[in-house]
Scaffold this active site. Structure first.
Site, PDB file in Angstrom:
ATOM      1  CE1 TYR A 195       5.871  17.675  11.958  1.00  0.00           C
ATOM      2  CE2 TYR A 195       7.983  17.068  10.956  1.00  0.00           C
ATOM      3  CZ  TYR A 195       6.945  18.191  10.918  1.00  0.00           C
ATOM      4  OH  TYR A 195       6.804  19.078  10.200  1.00  0.00           O
ATOM      5  CD  GLU A 236      -5.805 -12.065   9.345  1.00  0.00           C
ATOM      6  OE1 GLU A 236      -5.254 -10.933   8.528  1.00  0.00           O
ATOM      7  OE2 GLU A 236      -6.965 -12.324   9.739  1.00  0.00           O
ATOM      8  CD  GLU A 257     -12.696  -2.107   7.152  1.00  0.00           C
ATOM      9  OE1 GLU A 257     -11.638  -2.821   7.753  1.00  0.00           O
ATOM     10  OE2 GLU A 257     -12.998  -2.400   6.168  1.00  0.00           O
ATOM     11  CE  LYS A 291      -4.363  -8.104   7.971  1.00  0.00           C
ATOM     12  NZ  LYS A 291      -5.742  -8.588   8.538  1.00  0.00           N
TER      13      LYS A 291
END
Length: 123
Positions: A53, A21, A73, A99
């Site tokens: 934005y 990853e 997290e 994810k």
């Protein structure tokens, strides 16, 4: 409370516990709900009285495409803290980090976390 919602922001990052990853990376999707008083912006019709934005997108991008973290997290928490530092009028925020297809056994669309933070928590 008034809300600004930005949905489906997409980024490429290198977050995860597994070496592949961190090496290969993957796409992450972020949904944001920014809570603030939008009454002045509604009356004035001026961007300076709201939250830009595009700037919100850039803050989220800097975190998701920035330093690799083990956990989504931690990605969500850093986004929250950086949003509070960047936008003085932001009172609370909800962040979902999604994810797609993390490398764990099973068949499912994605893994995600959603956090809610208020300004007093961030200070």
């Amino acid at each position: 409370m008034d809300k600004i919602m930005l949905n489906g922001l997409m980024f490429y990052g290198y977050h995860g516990l597994f070496p592949e990853e961190n090496k290969l990376g993957q796409r992450f999707t972020v949904d944001l709900v920014l809570k603030c008083d939008l009454s002045l912006a509604g009356r004035s019709d001026q961007m300076t009285d709201s939250i830009d934005y595009g700037q919100v997108y850039e803050v989220a991008k800097s975190v998701v495409e920035g330093e690799a973290k083990n956990l989504i997290e931690a990605v969500a928490e850093e986004i929250a803290q950086k949003m509070f530092r960047t936008f003085a009028s932001l009172e609370a925020i909800t962040i979902k980090v999604d994810k797609p297809g993390p490398p764990i056994p099973g068949y499912y669309q994605s893994a995600a976390v959603e956090i809610e933070r208020e300004r007093h928590y961030a200070e």
